[in-house]
Design an enzyme around this catalytic site. Sequence first.
Site, PDB file in Angstrom:
ATOM      1  N   MET A 228      43.814  29.847  38.977  1.00 44.92           N
ATOM      2  CA  MET A 228      42.989  28.823  39.634  1.00 44.92           C
ATOM      3  C   MET A 228      42.193  29.480  40.767  1.00 44.92           C
ATOM      4  O   MET A 228      41.727  28.799  41.680  1.00 44.92           O
ATOM      5  CB  MET A 228      43.868  27.691  40.159  1.00 44.92           C
ATOM      6  CG  MET A 228      44.594  26.957  39.031  1.00 44.92           C
ATOM      7  SD  MET A 228      44.967  25.222  39.387  1.00 44.92           S
ATOM      8  CE  MET A 228      45.981  25.376  40.835  1.00 44.92           C
ATOM      9  N   GLY A 229      42.074  30.807  40.693  1.00 40.79           N
ATOM     10  CA  GLY A 229      41.242  31.512  41.656  1.00 40.79           C
ATOM     11  C   GLY A 229      41.917  31.731  42.994  1.00 40.79           C
ATOM     12  O   GLY A 229      43.124  31.592  43.129  1.00 40.79           O
ATOM     13  N   TYR A 230      41.088  32.092  43.976  1.00 38.75           N
ATOM     14  CA  TYR A 230      41.546  32.515  45.305  1.00 38.75           C
ATOM     15  C   TYR A 230      42.626  33.582  45.146  1.00 38.75           C
ATOM     16  O   TYR A 230      43.761  33.438  45.592  1.00 38.75           O
ATOM     17  CB  TYR A 230      42.023  31.332  46.160  1.00 38.75           C
ATOM     18  CG  TYR A 230      41.653  31.555  47.612  1.00 38.75           C
ATOM     19  CD1 TYR A 230      40.326  31.508  48.010  1.00 38.75           C
ATOM     20  CD2 TYR A 230      42.611  31.885  48.558  1.00 38.75           C
ATOM     21  CE1 TYR A 230      39.959  31.782  49.317  1.00 38.75           C
ATOM     22  CE2 TYR A 230      42.255  32.153  49.871  1.00 38.75           C
ATOM     23  CZ  TYR A 230      40.929  32.095  50.240  1.00 38.75           C
ATOM     24  OH  TYR A 230      40.566  32.367  51.532  1.00 38.75           O
TER      25      TYR A 230
ATOM     26  N   HIS B 183      45.142  36.696  44.837  1.00 41.26           N
ATOM     27  CA  HIS B 183      45.932  37.479  45.785  1.00 41.26           C
ATOM     28  C   HIS B 183      46.660  38.567  44.994  1.00 41.26           C
ATOM     29  O   HIS B 183      46.443  38.707  43.775  1.00 41.26           O
ATOM     30  CB  HIS B 183      46.897  36.570  46.552  1.00 41.26           C
ATOM     31  CG  HIS B 183      47.698  35.657  45.671  1.00 41.26           C
ATOM     32  ND1 HIS B 183      48.689  36.120  44.825  1.00 41.26           N
ATOM     33  CD2 HIS B 183      47.637  34.321  45.463  1.00 41.26           C
ATOM     34  CE1 HIS B 183      49.212  35.110  44.167  1.00 41.26           C
ATOM     35  NE2 HIS B 183      48.578  33.992  44.518  1.00 41.26           N
TER      36      HIS B 183
ATOM     37  N   GLY C   5      49.543  38.781  43.864  1.00 39.96           N
ATOM     38  CA  GLY C   5      50.321  38.304  42.715  1.00 39.96           C
ATOM     39  C   GLY C   5      49.443  38.296  41.468  1.00 39.96           C
ATOM     40  O   GLY C   5      49.853  38.753  40.393  1.00 39.96           O
ATOM     41  N   HIS C   6      48.211  37.802  41.625  1.00 39.60           N
ATOM     42  CA  HIS C   6      47.272  37.839  40.487  1.00 39.60           C
ATOM     43  C   HIS C   6      46.950  39.278  40.101  1.00 39.60           C
ATOM     44  O   HIS C   6      46.861  39.608  38.922  1.00 39.60           O
ATOM     45  CB  HIS C   6      45.959  37.120  40.840  1.00 39.60           C
ATOM     46  CG  HIS C   6      46.104  35.660  41.126  1.00 39.60           C
ATOM     47  ND1 HIS C   6      45.949  35.136  42.376  1.00 39.60           N
ATOM     48  CD2 HIS C   6      46.390  34.617  40.309  1.00 39.60           C
ATOM     49  CE1 HIS C   6      46.129  33.830  42.329  1.00 39.60           C
ATOM     50  NE2 HIS C   6      46.397  33.479  41.088  1.00 39.60           N
TER      51      HIS C   6
ATOM     52  N   GLN D 182      56.482  34.801  37.976  1.00 39.84           N
ATOM     53  CA  GLN D 182      57.828  34.240  38.095  1.00 39.84           C
ATOM     54  C   GLN D 182      57.950  33.307  39.308  1.00 39.84           C
ATOM     55  O   GLN D 182      58.866  32.510  39.387  1.00 39.84           O
ATOM     56  CB  GLN D 182      58.845  35.396  38.174  1.00 39.84           C
ATOM     57  CG  GLN D 182      60.284  35.020  38.517  1.00 39.84           C
ATOM     58  CD  GLN D 182      60.972  34.182  37.435  1.00 39.84           C
ATOM     59  OE1 GLN D 182      60.474  34.085  36.302  1.00 39.84           O
ATOM     60  NE2 GLN D 182      62.091  33.560  37.786  1.00 39.84           N
TER      61      GLN D 182
END
Length: 289
Positions: free
Chosen positions: A30-32, A34, A36-37, A151
Site C-alpha cells: 500500500m506504498g509508503y 520502508h 520491511g518492504h 510476518q
Amino acid sequence: MKVLRTAAEMRALRDELRGQPLTVGLVPTMGYLHQGHDSLLAAARAECDVVVMSLFVNPTQFRPGEDLSTYPRDEERDFAIAEATGVDYVYAPQPDDVYPSGFATKVEVEGLTEVLCGSETSRGPGHFRGVTTIVAKLLNAVDPDFAYFGQKDAQQATVIRRMAEDLEFRAKIVVLPTVREPDGLAMSSRNAYLSPQARERATAIWASLQETEAVFAEAGLEPALEAGRRHLELAGITPEYFEARYPGTLDPADGRSGDPILVAVAAKVDGTRLIDNILLEPEHEGSTP
Ligand code: PAF
C-alpha cells in the site's frame, strides 16, 4: 522501471510475459515503503526474473473511521525506492479501475478472519474481506509464480495462504521475517504517525513480546502472557488484544501440544494502531514448560 496504471495494461504485460520462460514475483504494497518492504522486494529480485510491485491503498480493507484518508502516501518516493531495489514494473491502479461501478464480488476466508484483527472490537471481519478480495484480484491480474508478504501481519499471511490454497492460485506465498528498527519497533508505514514521545512508548510493544518469550521458557504460557500484558500496562498501553494462537489455524493456544505458538498483539499508541507478534517455540514435543 515501468509504471502500469490500469488493469488492462497489467493484463497486456502478463500476456506478453506468458510466452517467455520467466518467473514473476509480486510484492503487494500500500506504498509508503520502508525497510520491511525492501526486504520483500530484495527477496523477489533474488528469486524471480521479473519483479512486479503493486502500489494501491485498498479502500475496502479500512473500516469507516479508520485512517484511509490520512494513510501516508508518497508515490514519487515509492517509485524511487522501487527502482533502486530493482523492481521492473509498478502496478499502481486507481480505485475506480480496481472497483468499477457495479463491482459486487467479495472473497472471504471463513474461520480465520473473525479473531484478532478481524474481531468486532478490532478492525472487524470486513478488514480481511477487503484484503483477500484485493489480493485475489492482484494474483489474478499479475499471475505471479511467487507472492511476498511480511510476518508482521501474521494473521494476514495465514489468511492469504488459506485463500491461495482454497482458490488454487498458482503463486507460492512467501512470508518473510519482520524487519525492526534498532530498538525493536516493527517497521510499519503507520510509524510515520508517531510523535517522538509516542515513538518512544511504542518500543514497549516488542519489549512486551520479548518478555513473554523469556517468561514462557521459564514458567509456561499463562504466566508469559500475563507478564507481556503487564509490561504493556506499565508503559501505559492498553492492548486491543494480546493473545496466544496456533499460527496455522489461529485457534487459541494452551501450550499443551508442544506446537509453536503465535503471540500476537495490537495496540493503539496515542491513537496510532500498531501490531506485532512473536513465535514461541516450545523446547520439545509435548512439553509444557
Ligand atoms: O499488507 C498490506 O500492505 C496490504 O494488506 C496488502 C497485502 C497490500 C493488501 O492491500
